[in-house]
Design a protein around this motif. Structure first.
Motif, mmCIF file in Angstrom:
data_model
loop_
_atom_site.group_PDB
_atom_site.id
_atom_site.type_symbol
_atom_site.label_atom_id
_atom_site.label_comp_id
_atom_site.label_asym_id
_atom_site.label_seq_id
_atom_site.Cartn_x
_atom_site.Cartn_y
_atom_site.Cartn_z
ATOM 1 N N PRO A 93 40.209 35.680 47.392
ATOM 2 C CA PRO A 93 39.636 35.370 48.710
ATOM 3 C C PRO A 93 38.273 36.047 48.892
ATOM 4 O O PRO A 93 38.089 37.187 48.444
ATOM 5 N N ASN A 94 37.361 35.355 49.550
ATOM 6 C CA ASN A 94 36.001 35.898 49.756
ATOM 7 C C ASN A 94 36.034 37.278 50.408
ATOM 8 O O ASN A 94 35.142 38.090 50.185
ATOM 9 N N VAL A 152 36.511 32.809 45.506
ATOM 10 C CA VAL A 152 35.688 32.767 44.287
ATOM 11 C C VAL A 152 36.646 32.889 43.101
ATOM 12 O O VAL A 152 37.764 33.388 43.259
ATOM 13 N N ILE A 153 36.178 32.441 41.938
ATOM 14 C CA ILE A 153 37.019 32.557 40.742
ATOM 15 C C ILE A 153 36.573 33.773 39.936
ATOM 16 O O ILE A 153 35.384 33.933 39.637
ATOM 17 N N LYS A 154 37.519 34.634 39.617
ATOM 18 C CA LYS A 154 37.251 35.848 38.830
ATOM 19 C C LYS A 154 38.257 35.935 37.692
ATOM 20 O O LYS A 154 39.440 35.600 37.895
ATOM 21 N N LEU A 155 37.822 36.409 36.522
ATOM 22 C CA LEU A 155 38.788 36.696 35.458
ATOM 23 C C LEU A 155 39.405 38.055 35.771
ATOM 24 O O LEU A 155 38.697 39.067 35.810
ATOM 25 N N SER A 174 43.396 20.683 38.474
ATOM 26 C CA SER A 174 43.458 22.092 38.054
ATOM 27 C C SER A 174 44.632 22.788 38.727
ATOM 28 O O SER A 174 45.069 22.390 39.814
ATOM 29 N N VAL A 175 45.139 23.799 38.044
ATOM 30 C CA VAL A 175 46.177 24.661 38.611
ATOM 31 C C VAL A 175 45.675 26.080 38.401
ATOM 32 O O VAL A 175 45.525 26.529 37.268
ATOM 33 N N LEU A 176 45.342 26.747 39.493
ATOM 34 C CA LEU A 176 44.831 28.120 39.384
ATOM 35 C C LEU A 176 45.678 29.042 40.241
ATOM 36 O O LEU A 176 46.179 28.648 41.284
ATOM 37 N N ARG A 177 45.823 30.255 39.764
ATOM 38 C CA ARG A 177 46.583 31.228 40.545
ATOM 39 C C ARG A 177 45.691 31.864 41.612
ATOM 40 O O ARG A 177 44.466 31.900 41.455
ATOM 41 N N ILE A 178 46.327 32.306 42.681
ATOM 42 C CA ILE A 178 45.586 32.998 43.757
ATOM 43 C C ILE A 178 46.037 34.451 43.740
ATOM 44 O O ILE A 178 47.248 34.721 43.763
ATOM 45 N N GLU A 179 45.118 35.374 43.666
ATOM 46 C CA GLU A 179 45.460 36.794 43.663
ATOM 47 C C GLU A 179 44.684 37.513 44.766
ATOM 48 O O GLU A 179 43.620 37.058 45.183
ATOM 49 N N ALA A 207 35.559 23.773 44.403
ATOM 50 C CA ALA A 207 36.799 23.618 45.170
ATOM 51 C C ALA A 207 37.278 24.968 45.685
ATOM 52 O O ALA A 207 37.812 25.077 46.800
ATOM 53 N N ALA A 208 37.082 26.017 44.873
ATOM 54 C CA ALA A 208 37.473 27.368 45.306
ATOM 55 C C ALA A 208 36.696 27.740 46.564
ATOM 56 O O ALA A 208 37.265 28.282 47.524
ATOM 57 N N ALA A 209 35.420 27.409 46.571
ATOM 58 C CA ALA A 209 34.584 27.726 47.731
ATOM 59 C C ALA A 209 35.074 26.987 48.976
ATOM 60 O O ALA A 209 35.045 27.523 50.092
#
Ligand code: HSE
Length: 428
Positions: A271-272, A247-250, A421-426, A240-242
């Motif tokens: 963001p890519n 991309v998902i990063k810690l 899912s609930v993800l933050r965007i940075e 879904a991020a794609a």
């Protein structure tokens, strides 16, 4: 303190992967290192609990000792590479109290007992260096503590844990689920048998505390860092991020706003196009925003014997120079008193992914919940599916509290199947 006519004696506490590499470099490069320091540099001894254990042949057996008191006593510089809180804390305090310069790679100790160590260093005028504690070989502590000391750092976004970046990268490139990748990483020796400290985000949280303390000139400890790991991230989250160009990063985040200082660790959508998105495999990278400098990025190997030894050796040379020629390194800068914000006070953007019934009025009802809680919507992506459509709503900056209230309302709606899912965007 040694003068340039007497050798600078280096005690190494611990002889694991990093300790072995430090001994190797000190032995193989002794002539060059002595020239750089301005005095002969020699190994005073290597403390190990059991001197009879067979070790890498680069470690001469005659330097090994289990008498740590005598070793610290005869050393000018004490290098702690054992890890863990005790006995590392006691031994470092013993060295600092005796006025010996200390080099350590121990992030957990610094993030937990940093104040006590700094105070001991201050009281005796001894050096305390720890370049290897954050992001291995990458010069980061020195740039933040010294090079940026005249600037105002506003934000640090770091990929500071190689294991989790490797796992997320494998999930992204191979479309695998979390469990499969971790099992394979353990089989190949990339992940620890007990990977909790890495995948739970705790290793990154210790590094976030250290970076926030240095960047914002005040004490931030491990307890002040909000921490979420990557264990709940699924292949579907990555896919879904794609879809939305991320991309998902810690990330380890240290941020200063008008409200205060926030230190936090969580998996986030990046963001890519952001430089951190292209950090692959087990590499680390730290992106720093400062008022005058603008954007800076530091990249390299964050773990491993030789890369970590590189950072330790740089610190040994600095402390040995002071031991030989006088002077000392930077003291703790902790004059600032900004409020430490709980996670509820942090503001960021979010991506909420949910399954919804694809019927008239559904989007309006969902959007209304966002509006009533004061959460602005930045974009909406609907992906049709067999029965339920998948909806990804990206928000403008909002507080955790407003976002949580919104998600709680959305979860209760008949037209919403599930909040997936609930993800933050940075980094936007
Ligand atoms: N375990 C850490 C990592 C390295 O995976 O990056 C040491 O902090």
């Amino acid at each position: 303190m040694s003068t340039s006519s007497s050798p600078v004696k280096i005690a190494i506490l611990g002889c694991g992967t990093v300790g072995t590499q430090v001994v190797r470099v000190l032995t193989e490069q002794q002539t060059d290192l002595s020239a750089r320091v301005g005095a002969d540099v020699e190994i005073a001894g290597v403390y190990v609990r059991d001197t009879s254990v067979t070790r890498d042949p680069v470690v001469p057996t005659d330097v090994l000792t289990s008498d740590v008191d005598a070793l610290i006593e005869r050393a000018d510089v004490v290098v702690e590479l054992m890890g863990g809180l005790e006995p590392a804390r006691t031994m470092i305090l013993q060295a600092l109290n005796a006025g010996k310069g200390v080099v350590t790679a121990n992030k957990a100790l610094l993030a937990t007992h940093g104040a006590e160590l700094y105070e001991a260093a201050d009281a005796s005028g001894a050096d305390l260096y720890f370049e290897a504690a954050v992001a291995g070989a990458i010069p980061l502590v020195r740039p933040v503590r010294e090079s940026l000391a005249g600037d105002t750092v506003t934000r640090i976004l770091g990929i500071v844990n190689g294991t989790t970046n490797y796992v997320l990268d494998e999930m992204t490139t191979k479309g695998l689920d979390y469990g499969e990748v971790v099992a394979e990483a353990q089989r190949l020796g990339y992940a620890e048998a007990d990977p909790t400290a890495d995948v739970g985000g705790h290793d990154a949280a210790a590094k976030a505390a250290i970076l926030a303390s240095l960047a914002f000139h005040q004490r931030v400890s491990l307890d002040d860092v909000y921490c979420e790991g990557i264990t709940e991230i699924t292949a579907a989250d990555i896919e879904a991020a794609a879809e939305t160009g991320h991309v998902i990063k810690l990330l380890a985040i240290a941020e200063q706003t008008s409200e205060g200082v926030s230190a936090r660790v969580y998996p986030a959508l990046v963001p890519n196009a952001h430089p951190l998105a292209s950090v692959r495999g087990a590499f680390n990278a730290v992106f720093i925003e400062a008022e005058a400098a603008g954007e800076l990025m530091f990249y390299g190997q964050g773990a491993g014997g030789a890369p970590t030894a590189s950072a330790v050796m740089g610190d040994i040379v600095s402390v040995a120079r002071h031991a030989a020629g006088g002077g000392h390194g930077p003291r703790e800068s902790n004059y600032a008193k900004h409020p430490l914000l709980p996670i509820g006070g942090a503001q960021t953007r979010y991506a909420i992914r949910m399954s919804v019934h694809d019927k008239p009025g559904v989007l309006a009802r969902v959007a209304d919940a966002f509006a009533r809680n004061g959460v602005g919507i930045g974009s909406v992506l609907q992906v049709p599916d067999a029965e339920l459509a998948s909806l990804i709503i990206s928000t403008h900056r909002a507080s955790e509290a407003s976002l949580s209230a919104t998600v709680a309302e959305v979860r209760e709606m008949d037209s919403v199947g599930e909040v997936l899912s609930v993800l933050r965007i940075e980094g936007e």
